[in-house]
Design an enzyme around this catalytic site. Structure first.
Site, PDB file in Angstrom:
ATOM      1  N   HIS A   7       0.822  -1.222   0.000  1.00 29.23           N
ATOM      2  CA  HIS A   7       0.000   0.000   0.000  1.00 29.23           C
ATOM      3  C   HIS A   7       0.856   1.271   0.000  1.00 29.23           C
ATOM      4  O   HIS A   7       0.327   2.372  -0.173  1.00 29.23           O
ATOM      5  CB  HIS A   7      -0.996  -0.013   1.174  1.00 29.23           C
ATOM      6  CG  HIS A   7      -0.424   0.370   2.486  1.00 29.23           C
ATOM      7  ND1 HIS A   7      -0.007  -0.558   3.425  1.00 29.23           N
ATOM      8  CD2 HIS A   7      -0.189   1.580   3.042  1.00 29.23           C
ATOM      9  CE1 HIS A   7       0.455   0.083   4.490  1.00 29.23           C
ATOM     10  NE2 HIS A   7       0.346   1.378   4.279  1.00 29.23           N
ATOM     11  N   ASP A  44      -0.287  -7.608   1.875  1.00 27.48           N
ATOM     12  CA  ASP A  44       0.226  -6.249   1.719  1.00 27.48           C
ATOM     13  C   ASP A  44       1.763  -6.245   1.651  1.00 27.48           C
ATOM     14  O   ASP A  44       2.425  -5.730   2.538  1.00 27.48           O
ATOM     15  CB  ASP A  44      -0.288  -5.408   2.904  1.00 27.48           C
ATOM     16  CG  ASP A  44       0.018  -3.932   2.765  1.00 27.48           C
ATOM     17  OD1 ASP A  44       0.362  -3.506   1.643  1.00 27.48           O
ATOM     18  OD2 ASP A  44      -0.096  -3.215   3.776  1.00 27.48           O
ATOM     19  N   SER A  83       4.480   2.127   8.211  1.00 28.80           N
ATOM     20  CA  SER A  83       4.100   1.054   7.289  1.00 28.80           C
ATOM     21  C   SER A  83       5.315   0.596   6.495  1.00 28.80           C
ATOM     22  O   SER A  83       6.152   1.415   6.114  1.00 28.80           O
ATOM     23  CB  SER A  83       3.073   1.557   6.280  1.00 28.80           C
ATOM     24  OG  SER A  83       1.852   1.783   6.901  1.00 28.80           O
TER      25      SER A  83
END
Ligand code: NAG
Ligand code: NAG
Length: 260
Positions: free
Chosen positions: A72, A117, A213
Site C-alpha cells: 500500500h 500487503d 508502514s
C-alpha cells in the site's frame, strides 16, 4: 544510485497530506508512538521510502538488490520514489537509490480490506554490505511467529498522534497477540487472515503509526518476521492493535521474485 545529502523537512501540513494519501485513507497507516530512539547502525537493513525528500514508508533490505515493504506504500509511480539506505536521522547524508522494478504481491488487496500487503522493490544497483547497510535474512521456516513471541518494530513514523515524523529512527517492543482474539468482534472483526500478525505494545499509549508502514517486525535476531501493514486511525486504540503481514508464509514468493 545517487548520493543525496539534502535536508528535507517539508511543512508539516503537506507532509501529513502526503502520508494520508499514500496510505489510501485515514485507517491504514502506521508511526511509532512511545518506544525509544534506536542505537545508530543497529538496524542496517532499515530503508526509508521517500518522495521528493519526504519519508513515506519504511522498508527492509532483504537482499543486496531488493527491498521488502508494504504494497500500500506504492501508490505513486516508481519514478517519483527513492529508497534511502544507511540512515539514522532523516535528511542525513545517505545512499539514495532509484527503483528499477516494483513487484506487488499478485494477491494484494488494497485498503480498506488490506491483504497480502507486500511489495518487493528492485534497486538500480547492488549495495555492498557494510556496517551501515546490510540485508536482513528471511525467516527460517514457513510458519508465522506464534502468539506470545516478543518482537520489536522500528520506523520514522509520527511520534505523537497528529504530530511530526521522528527525526531519528525509533523502535518499540511488542508482543504477538493471539490471532483469534485479534480477529473477534471487539477487535478487528474478521479482518485478520492467518498470514497476518497482530501486535500488542506493552502499554496502551504506545504503537506504530503513520509513516511506519512497510517497516520490519523482528522477533528472532537477524530475521524479518513481519512487515507493518495497518493500525487504527488513533494508532493506540487497544481494540485495533497494529497488524503486520507475516513474512514466513510468503518466503517462496519472495525467493521466486528475487532469484527468478
Ligand atoms: C513491559 O513492561 C514491563 C514493566 O515495565 C517490563 O518488565 C517488560 O520488560 C516490558 N515488556 C516489553 C515487551 O517491553
Ligand atoms: C478471521 O475471521 C474471518 C471471517 O470470519 C476469517 O475468514 C479469517 O480466516 C479469520 N482469521 C483467522 C486468523 O482466524
Amino acid at each position: 544510485m545517487e548520493a543525496a545529502s539534502s535536508s528535507l523537512q517539508p511543512p508539516p501540513l503537506l507532509l501529513l497530506l502526503l502520508l494520508v494519501l499514500q496510505a489510501g485513507g485515514n485507517t491504514f497507516e502506521t508511526h511509532i508512538i512511545g518506544g525509544r530512539e534506536a542505537n545508530r547502525n543497529s538496524h542496517p537493513y532499515m530503508v526509508s521510502l521517500q518522495k521528493a525528500g519526504t519519508h513515506l514508508c519504511g522498508g527492509v533490505l532483504v537482499h543486496q538488490q531488493w527491498v521488502l515493504t508494504a504494497a500500500h506504500c506504492l501508490v505513486q509511480p516508481k519514478e517519483l520514489l527513492r529508497l534511502v539506505l544507511g540512515i539514522h536521522v532523516l535528511g542525513d547524508p545517505s545512499l539514495t537509490c532509484h527503483i528499477r522494478e516494483v513487484v506487488l504481491h499478485p494477491d494484494y488487496k488494497p485498503p480498506p480490506h488490506l491483504e497480502n500487503d507486500l511489495a518487493l522493490l528492485k534497486l538500480d544497483g547492488k549495495v555492498k554490505p557494510s556496517r551501515t547497510i546490510r540485508p536482513l535474512d528471511l525467516p527460517r521456516g514457513h510458519r508465522a511467529v506464534a502468539a506470545g513471541a516478543r518482537c520489536s518494530v522500528a520506523g520514522w513514523g509520527l511520534t505523537h498522534q497528529g504530530g511530526k515524523l521522528a527525526k531519528a529512527l525509533r523502535e518499540l517492543d511488542v508482543r504477538v497477540m493471539d490471532a483469534r482474539m485479534c480477529n473477534n468482534s471487539r477487535y478487528w472483526h474478521g479482518d485478520i487472515t492467518p498470514r497476518m500478525m497482530c501486535l500488542e505494545a506493552n502499554s496502551s499509549n504506545q504503537g506504530p503509526c503513520k509513516g511506519d508502514s512497510g517497516g520490519p517486525v523482528v522477533c528472532s535476531r537477524g530475521h524479518v518476521a513481519g512487515i507493518l501493514s495497518f493500525s487504527s486511525k488513533a494508532c493506540t486504540d487497544i481494540f485495533k492493535p497494529p497488524v503486520a503481514t507475516a513474512v514466513a508464509p510468503y518466503k517462496s514468493w519472495i525467493k521466486k521474485v528475487i532469484h527468478g
